[in-house]
Design a protein around this motif. Sequence first.
Motif, PDB file in Angstrom:
ATOM      1  N   ARG A   1       0.801  -1.036   0.019  1.00  0.00           N
ATOM      2  CA  ARG A   1       0.102  -0.013   0.013  1.00  0.00           C
ATOM      3  C   ARG A   1       0.869   1.311   0.189  1.00  0.00           C
ATOM      4  O   ARG A   1       0.584   2.146  -0.807  1.00  0.00           O
ATOM      5  N   TYR A   2       2.092   1.158   0.796  1.00  0.00           N
ATOM      6  CA  TYR A   2       2.937   2.318   0.834  1.00  0.00           C
ATOM      7  C   TYR A   2       4.218   1.782   0.610  1.00  0.00           C
ATOM      8  O   TYR A   2       4.516   0.752   0.260  1.00  0.00           O
ATOM      9  N   LEU A   3       5.288   2.946   0.453  1.00  0.00           N
ATOM     10  CA  LEU A   3       6.383   2.644   0.052  1.00  0.00           C
ATOM     11  C   LEU A   3       7.182   1.547   0.915  1.00  0.00           C
ATOM     12  O   LEU A   3       8.210   0.755   0.379  1.00  0.00           O
ATOM     13  N   PHE A   4       6.812   1.508   2.181  1.00  0.00           N
ATOM     14  CA  PHE A   4       7.703   0.533   3.127  1.00  0.00           C
ATOM     15  C   PHE A   4       6.501  -0.624   3.468  1.00  0.00           C
ATOM     16  O   PHE A   4       6.813  -0.794   4.718  1.00  0.00           O
ATOM     17  N   GLY A   5       5.517  -0.696   2.716  1.00  0.00           N
ATOM     18  CA  GLY A   5       4.435  -1.597   3.067  1.00  0.00           C
ATOM     19  C   GLY A   5       3.399  -1.036   3.557  1.00  0.00           C
ATOM     20  O   GLY A   5       2.624  -0.053   3.042  1.00  0.00           O
ATOM     21  N   GLU A   6       2.700  -1.358   4.944  1.00  0.00           N
ATOM     22  CA  GLU A   6       1.687  -1.090   5.591  1.00  0.00           C
ATOM     23  C   GLU A   6       1.859  -0.049   6.298  1.00  0.00           C
ATOM     24  O   GLU A   6       1.170   0.808   6.844  1.00  0.00           O
ATOM     25  N   ARG A   7       3.438   0.689   6.467  1.00  0.00           N
ATOM     26  CA  ARG A   7       3.629   1.687   7.231  1.00  0.00           C
ATOM     27  C   ARG A   7       3.789   3.130   6.422  1.00  0.00           C
ATOM     28  O   ARG A   7       4.724   3.037   5.457  1.00  0.00           O
ATOM     29  N   LEU A   8       3.101   4.001   6.692  1.00  0.00           N
ATOM     30  CA  LEU A   8       2.748   5.202   5.960  1.00  0.00           C
ATOM     31  C   LEU A   8       4.127   6.145   6.635  1.00  0.00           C
ATOM     32  O   LEU A   8       4.321   6.307   7.902  1.00  0.00           O
ATOM     33  N   THR A   9       5.027   6.487   5.712  1.00  0.00           N
ATOM     34  CA  THR A   9       6.324   7.003   6.371  1.00  0.00           C
ATOM     35  C   THR A   9       6.451   8.533   5.538  1.00  0.00           C
ATOM     36  O   THR A   9       5.796   8.860   4.556  1.00  0.00           O
ATOM     37  N   GLU A  10       7.281   9.299   5.824  1.00  0.00           N
ATOM     38  CA  GLU A  10       7.667  10.612   5.277  1.00  0.00           C
ATOM     39  C   GLU A  10       7.954  10.365   3.651  1.00  0.00           C
ATOM     40  O   GLU A  10       7.880  11.237   2.887  1.00  0.00           O
ATOM     41  N   SER A  11       8.537   9.155   3.309  1.00  0.00           N
ATOM     42  CA  SER A  11       9.025   9.038   2.071  1.00  0.00           C
ATOM     43  C   SER A  11       7.731   8.956   1.067  1.00  0.00           C
ATOM     44  O   SER A  11       7.891   9.419   0.006  1.00  0.00           O
ATOM     45  N   ASP A  12       6.419   8.521   1.714  1.00  0.00           N
ATOM     46  CA  ASP A  12       5.502   8.627   0.883  1.00  0.00           C
ATOM     47  C   ASP A  12       4.906  10.124   0.885  1.00  0.00           C
ATOM     48  O   ASP A  12       4.441  10.394  -0.389  1.00  0.00           O
ATOM     49  N   VAL A  13       5.069  11.193   1.784  1.00  0.00           N
ATOM     50  CA  VAL A  13       4.815  12.390   1.352  1.00  0.00           C
ATOM     51  C   VAL A  13       5.844  12.911   0.381  1.00  0.00           C
ATOM     52  O   VAL A  13       5.360  13.738  -0.542  1.00  0.00           O
ATOM     53  N   GLN A  14       7.018  12.592   0.518  1.00  0.00           N
ATOM     54  CA  GLN A  14       8.109  13.186  -0.647  1.00  0.00           C
ATOM     55  C   GLN A  14       7.602  12.739  -2.090  1.00  0.00           C
ATOM     56  O   GLN A  14       7.855  13.415  -2.836  1.00  0.00           O
ATOM     57  N   LEU A  15       7.337  11.276  -2.291  1.00  0.00           N
ATOM     58  CA  LEU A  15       6.776  10.932  -3.559  1.00  0.00           C
ATOM     59  C   LEU A  15       5.414  11.713  -3.862  1.00  0.00           C
ATOM     60  O   LEU A  15       5.333  12.323  -5.100  1.00  0.00           O
ATOM     61  N   TRP A  16       4.490  11.687  -3.054  1.00  0.00           N
ATOM     62  CA  TRP A  16       3.311  12.267  -3.349  1.00  0.00           C
ATOM     63  C   TRP A  16       3.185  13.716  -3.885  1.00  0.00           C
ATOM     64  O   TRP A  16       2.480  14.118  -4.706  1.00  0.00           O
ATOM     65  N   VAL A  17       4.031  14.515  -3.215  1.00  0.00           N
ATOM     66  CA  VAL A  17       4.072  16.121  -3.836  1.00  0.00           C
ATOM     67  C   VAL A  17       4.363  16.139  -5.033  1.00  0.00           C
ATOM     68  O   VAL A  17       4.213  17.050  -5.642  1.00  0.00           O
ATOM     69  N   PHE A  18       5.403  15.275  -5.605  1.00  0.00           N
ATOM     70  CA  PHE A  18       5.685  15.161  -6.762  1.00  0.00           C
ATOM     71  C   PHE A  18       4.569  14.497  -7.724  1.00  0.00           C
ATOM     72  O   PHE A  18       4.308  15.227  -8.764  1.00  0.00           O
TER      73      PHE A  18
END
Length: 332
Positions: free
Chosen positions: A221-238
């Motif tokens: 679901r997220y870049l590191f599996g089930e855990r939403l992290t700051e990397s998801d924020v970094q990718l999403w704003v792009f």
Amino acid sequence: MTTQAPAYASPADVAAYGPYGPGRTDRPGPLYPFQGRITADGSSGHPAEPGRYHLYASFTCPWAQRAVIVRDLAGLRDVVSVSYVDDDRDGRGWAFRERRGPDPVNGFTLLSEAYDATEPGYPGHISVPVLWDRRTSRIVSNDFARIPFDLGTAFAEWATTDLYPPDLRDEIESLDEEIARDLAQGVRQVAGAATQEEYERRRAAVAAALDRYDARLAGRRYLFGERLTESDVQLWVFLVRYDLLHNPLARITRRPLTSYPHLWAYARDLYRIPAFRETTDFAALRLTAGPAHPGDGPVRIAVEPHQADWDEAHGREALAGRSTGALSAPGK
């Protein structure tokens, strides 16, 4: 009792003040010179304290949006305040106008006043995000890369969500660097390509990165599996800027974000979370000028801005669950 009217800058006027950049962004020295850090124990001189810090942000800037999303996801809305500069700039830099509201902390009309208050006569880049210390009346930091980290870690005592879990922290920082290099910097490199060979090579690299992240999100679901992290924020704003701004600006590929099945569903999944949705104004993400690349350079493909349906169902619920109340989707 009379109430003083909010202070606003005059409308952006490039004819009168010139475009933003010359004399500011081309000076020698660091672009982001204010490098203060907030720490939980105060060892940096800036201890984490509720109500002490204010974030100046912009709806147009991905790095500012990243900082605000981290603040909101971490549950710090009542701990660190935020306000927005206007979308438009001239040679004076970012300004406060009625569209986005006044500066609620200092009553500044131009963000340059915050810089001048910190360093009198400051001649450099007027950037967002800016982290302001109400107690010292100075800028703590305009280091866009580190502000989200400090917001996401130093305020752990008041936070409800940890976006930088210690066991993933090294991997998060490494992936953040990769996303910034391959996508954010990659777009600028495509836009600035001077030869046909460079243009083709750089746009292929960005397209390959999009394919890589699409594949990574196929079964998680997220870049590191089930855990939403700051990397998801970094990718999403792009990703949220890709179809309306990045791709038509640099002319990278004829494929819109909607053609990457996992990336597009992932982006819509995150958009259901209030921290992402409420910090997004699609009107602020539109291309307002022609493509930013040399007119006598390579022959580029034609790419038009593409407005997709971000409220379309994403279908990724089966990949993982969200249990944190701060991440719940809006009631709809």
